[in-house]
Design a protein around this motif. Structure first.
Motif: not given
Length: 234
Positions: A75, A79, A206-207, A210
């Motif tokens: 992760e 990021d 990416r959001e 996540r």
């Protein structure tokens, strides 16, 4: 005609790379050199040269006295990578908007119609394929070989993670709207608008990933009563 060591090790690198991307060589798995040599019918020299190439690409890692292993994408890696690739692809969109021609726009318009059709039908794999083709088309229109090279390297790492961000609820519709915003800016030759829209598109990917990771961690295992271990795929 004899195959040179150079071309042979490139072929071996392609074969191993495809095995990694296809999931035949799982993240974290050990690469048995003797077994690979036997399977591919080659000597250790081209294999080791191929492994050096894949190590440089970030697809495998070499551990002293242990050997080579398929890399795992964390992760934290995601990021760190997504803001970088957002900047790079944003710059591609900026440069593409400055040089885009009518033929390019016509091609992108057809591709976006295909993207809309895939979204309307909920055809995730078709959407992924067209989505990638659009990104590659914009990179090609920009015509900056340095951006192309670095983005290609980063995309290999993201491919290693086997990401599936479109599985996030509502993400496909959101992604389509983002693509249309990029296309509208390109059509208007708005370089800054295209750059900003592309950066937004990549960062929202990416959001979505996540959010999926959080959902996965929130699921309770029936056997243990605890959330399962985190995974890097989504």
């Amino acid at each position: 005609m004899a195959v040179s060591i150079q071309s042979l090790h490139e072929q071996v690198a392609n074969t191993v790379r495809e095995g990694i991307f296809a999931g035949k060589l799982a993240p974290g798995s050990f690469l048995d050199e003797a077994a690979l040599c036997e399977q591919l019918g080659i000597s250790r020299t081209p294999l080791r040269e191929a492994l050096k190439v894949l190590t440089a690409e970030g697809l495998i890692r070499h551990e002293p006295r242990r050997g080579c292993f398929v890399n795992e994408v964390t992760e934290q890696d995601l990021d760190e990578i997504f803001p970088v690739i957002a900047l790079l692809e944003g710059r591609c969109a900026f440069e593409a908007a400055q040089s885009i021609g009518e033929a390019d726009l016509a091609t992108l318009e057809v591709m976006h119609h295909r993207l809309e059709s895939a979204a309307r039908e909920g055809a995730i794999q078709d959407y992924y394929a067209v989505n990638l083709a659009i990104h590659e088309a914009i990179i090609q229109i920009a015509g900056n070989r340095w951006l192309t090279q670095v983005i290609g390297d980063l995309r290999k790492i993201l491919k290693l993670a086997r990401l599936q961000q479109l599985n996030a609820p509502g993400r496909m519709a959101q992604s389509l709207a983002e693509h249309l915003a990029v296309f509208a800016a390109l059509r208007a030759r708005d370089a800054q608008g295209a750059e900003a829209a592309m950066q937004t598109h990549l960062l929202r990917q990416r959001e979505a990933l996540r959010d999926l990771a959080r959902q996965h961690l929130g699921r309770v295992s029936p056997a243990t009563g605890h959330p399962p271990a985190a995974r890097n795929t989504a």
